[in-house]
Every structure is written in C-alpha cells, then in structure tokens.
Design a protein around this motif. Structure first.
Motif, PDB file in Angstrom:
ATOM      1  N   PHE A 138      38.045  54.280  22.878  1.00  0.00           N
ATOM      2  CA  PHE A 138      37.385  53.154  23.013  1.00  0.00           C
ATOM      3  C   PHE A 138      38.068  51.939  21.783  1.00  0.00           C
ATOM      4  N   VAL A 139      38.136  50.828  22.260  1.00  0.00           N
ATOM      5  CA  VAL A 139      38.668  49.849  21.300  1.00  0.00           C
ATOM      6  C   VAL A 139      37.978  48.338  21.494  1.00  0.00           C
ATOM      7  N   HIS A 140      37.401  48.136  20.146  1.00  0.00           N
ATOM      8  CA  HIS A 140      36.432  46.963  20.043  1.00  0.00           C
ATOM      9  C   HIS A 140      37.665  45.756  19.550  1.00  0.00           C
ATOM     10  N   ILE A 141      37.792  44.680  20.099  1.00  0.00           N
ATOM     11  CA  ILE A 141      38.920  43.794  19.525  1.00  0.00           C
ATOM     12  C   ILE A 141      37.772  42.528  19.187  1.00  0.00           C
ATOM     13  N   ASP A 142      38.024  42.286  17.749  1.00  0.00           N
ATOM     14  CA  ASP A 142      37.184  41.019  17.323  1.00  0.00           C
ATOM     15  C   ASP A 142      38.031  40.604  16.271  1.00  0.00           C
ATOM     16  N   GLY A 143      39.317  40.432  16.370  1.00  0.00           N
ATOM     17  CA  GLY A 143      40.196  39.922  15.544  1.00  0.00           C
ATOM     18  C   GLY A 143      40.521  38.593  15.363  1.00  0.00           C
ATOM     19  N   GLU A 144      41.714  38.040  14.882  1.00  0.00           N
ATOM     20  CA  GLU A 144      41.930  36.559  14.895  1.00  0.00           C
ATOM     21  C   GLU A 144      41.756  36.082  16.301  1.00  0.00           C
ATOM     22  N   HIS A 145      40.926  34.961  16.298  1.00  0.00           N
ATOM     23  CA  HIS A 145      40.617  34.314  17.650  1.00  0.00           C
ATOM     24  C   HIS A 145      41.705  33.113  18.015  1.00  0.00           C
ATOM     25  N   SER A 146      43.090  33.823  18.235  1.00  0.00           N
ATOM     26  CA  SER A 146      44.003  32.875  18.912  1.00  0.00           C
ATOM     27  C   SER A 146      44.554  33.581  19.853  1.00  0.00           C
ATOM     28  N   ARG A 147      45.255  32.773  20.899  1.00  0.00           N
ATOM     29  CA  ARG A 147      45.765  33.538  22.129  1.00  0.00           C
ATOM     30  C   ARG A 147      46.971  34.631  21.668  1.00  0.00           C
ATOM     31  N   ALA A 148      47.854  34.102  20.598  1.00  0.00           N
ATOM     32  CA  ALA A 148      48.497  34.903  20.136  1.00  0.00           C
ATOM     33  C   ALA A 148      48.161  36.191  19.505  1.00  0.00           C
ATOM     34  N   ALA A 149      47.273  35.923  18.709  1.00  0.00           N
ATOM     35  CA  ALA A 149      46.788  37.172  18.058  1.00  0.00           C
ATOM     36  C   ALA A 149      46.068  38.076  19.106  1.00  0.00           C
ATOM     37  N   LEU A 150      45.213  37.695  19.869  1.00  0.00           N
ATOM     38  CA  LEU A 150      44.644  38.612  20.931  1.00  0.00           C
ATOM     39  C   LEU A 150      45.519  39.193  22.073  1.00  0.00           C
ATOM     40  N   ALA A 151      46.583  38.553  22.374  1.00  0.00           N
ATOM     41  CA  ALA A 151      47.729  39.135  23.194  1.00  0.00           C
ATOM     42  C   ALA A 151      48.274  40.429  22.451  1.00  0.00           C
ATOM     43  N   LYS A 152      48.602  40.174  21.213  1.00  0.00           N
ATOM     44  CA  LYS A 152      49.060  41.404  20.291  1.00  0.00           C
ATOM     45  C   LYS A 152      48.084  42.546  20.243  1.00  0.00           C
ATOM     46  N   ASP A 153      46.868  42.200  19.890  1.00  0.00           N
ATOM     47  CA  ASP A 153      45.851  43.305  19.979  1.00  0.00           C
ATOM     48  C   ASP A 153      45.610  43.826  21.319  1.00  0.00           C
ATOM     49  N   LEU A 154      45.615  43.272  22.179  1.00  0.00           N
ATOM     50  CA  LEU A 154      45.588  43.912  23.547  1.00  0.00           C
ATOM     51  C   LEU A 154      46.782  44.789  23.880  1.00  0.00           C
ATOM     52  N   ALA A 155      47.871  44.466  23.551  1.00  0.00           N
ATOM     53  CA  ALA A 155      49.085  45.207  23.938  1.00  0.00           C
ATOM     54  C   ALA A 155      48.969  46.382  22.753  1.00  0.00           C
ATOM     55  N   LEU A 156      48.457  46.411  21.703  1.00  0.00           N
ATOM     56  CA  LEU A 156      48.397  47.370  20.945  1.00  0.00           C
ATOM     57  C   LEU A 156      47.178  48.294  21.563  1.00  0.00           C
ATOM     58  N   ALA A 157      46.096  47.845  21.840  1.00  0.00           N
ATOM     59  CA  ALA A 157      44.952  48.775  22.297  1.00  0.00           C
ATOM     60  C   ALA A 157      45.452  49.363  23.763  1.00  0.00           C
TER      61      ALA A 157
END
Length: 259
Positions: A138-157
């Motif tokens: 389970f990974v909850h993503i609530d990091g930096e709210h930019s497209r680029a940051a979310l894309a990186k967080d999604l790839a990591l998760a």
C-alpha cells in the motif's frame, strides 16, 4: 471490544485502534486529509489482510502524521510503515512534530521508519531497502502537487508494489491542482495493468477526493468484497474512466432529483 463512534456514515475502519484514533485524536494532528478517507483506507488494508496480502506500507508526504498514524494503526503485528517527506515545510521542526505525534498516538519506532528526503529522487531499490527488502502492499501519495512530481511518485510506487498492492492518490479533482489529473490519465494510459479501484469522495474542499488504484488482475476480487463492505457508502452511478468503471465511495450517496 466496543468500536468508538467516528461520525456520520463513516464505515468501520476494521481496526479498534484506528477507530479510537479517528474518534479522539485525528483532528488534533495538523493535516488536510479527511476522516472519511482514513476510515476507508484502513478498511482497505484490512481487506488486503483478509485476502492474504501482507507486508509494509509507505506514505509519500507524511507531513505531521495525521493520515500516516491511521494507516500505521491498521497494520498487522510485524508490518512496517514508512514515512517519506522532505520535512522542511513550513519549517524544519515539522519532522519533530511528526515524531511527537506518532509517539503520542501510539505508533512506536519499531513499527515505522522515518525517511527525510525527496521521494522523486529515490530508486525503487532504496525504498524497498528501507522496507527490509520487501515490496509494498500500500502506497499513499500526498507529495508535491505538480504533474512532474506525481509522475515520479507514481513510477516509484508502481516499481515497488507487491502483488495485490494498492496505490492511493491524494487531492484528486481538487480545484487548486487541476493538472494532476493529466498526470494520472497519462499514467493509466501507459500502465494498462493498473486500474482505478475506487474514488473516495471529498469531505470538504480541504479534505479532497482520493483515487485508489490496484492491479487489473485484482480488481474484480477486491470490488466484489467492497460492494458488501461499503454498501452504505456507494454512490449508485460510479465513476466512468472510459471504458473502465469503478466504485465511488461517499458520505452523501444521493442522486440529483430530476423534476
């Protein structure tokens, strides 16, 4: 054990410790995630356990710990919760407040790992290493709210996700962050093996909606159980991701009246 009253049309989180925290403690921790979403996510963790999915979890963007504490209370003995944050906003003391809140609400150091750093700069092997060599359920993503940051967080998760795992995205469809959905749609198009499992409706403009994602091969298995577990929170029309359809869970399940 009696379950504390945690509010109107909130489902049981499936864990007495989570229910106690949501009833008497959640609002005392600074943060913006909703109690409704916390109850849903805790129950989803219980669902995973019931389906034989075990292991560590992670939150990207733990801030002062409001949502993290609820998730950590939903774990089974021996499971680990990872808190990842740059811990510099609004000041460096936020990390101290996070640690103090965890201690005050019963999340002990042996149950958690605090990681000060940018998740976007982490390699999957780094995150899995922090989790004792295990992938995450389970990974909850609530990091930096930019497209680029979310894309990186999604790839990591996604790279760290175990079989039967879930990824939860915060502040979806929020009017303050309208471009996040662009990153989500691009991700779903590029990763057809991942699908939306449900949308957790907003509680307020601050307690915004969340998307829950899972592996396509687990969708029917989880949805079948969720139809019974969350029967009182299901908005009848659901969410159309063209062509994928998933549940919408809400405290207000009314349909518009057409006269």
């Amino acid at each position: 054990m009696n379950t504390p009253d945690i509010g109107k049309n909130l489902p049981s989180p499936g864990h007495p410790a989570v229910a106690a925290y949501l009833a008497d403690g959640y609002d005392s921790v600074v943060g913006m995630s909703s109690r409704f979403a916390a109850a849903i996510c805790a129950r989803l963790l219980r669902l995973q356990t019931e389906e034989g999915v075990h292991g560590p979890i992670a939150e990207i963007g733990a801030f002062e710990g409001r949502f993290f504490i609820a998730l950590a209370h939903a774990l089974e003995p021996g499971e680990l919760a990872l808190a990842i944050d740059i811990f510099s906003w609004p000041n460096p003391e936020v990390k101290d407040r996070f640690e103090a809140n965890c201690f005050r609400h019963g999340i002990n150091p042996g149950q958690r790992v605090t990681i000060k750093g940018d998740a976007g700069a982490m390699r999957p092997s780094d995150l899995i290493g922090h989790a004792g060599g295990r992938k995450l359920r389970f990974v909850h993503i609530d990091g930096e709210h930019s497209r680029a940051a979310l894309a990186k967080d999604l790839a990591l998760a996604t790279a760290c996700l175990d079989e039967g795992g879930m990824i939860v995205l915060d502040d979806m469809l929020h009017p303050g962050y309208p471009t996040l959905m662009v990153a989500v749609q691009h991700y779903l198009d590029a990763n057809p093996e991942i699908v939306p499992l449900c949308i957790i409706d907003r509680e307020t403009i601050v307690g915004a909606a969340k998307f829950v994602l899972c592996q396509r091969r687990w969708f029917e298995r989880y949805q079948t159980r969720m139809l019974a577990i969350f029967k009182d929170q299901i908005w009848p029309l659901g969410a159309d991701f063209e062509p994928h359809w998933c549940l919408v869970l809400s405290q207000d399940t009314r349909l518009a009246q057409i006269t």
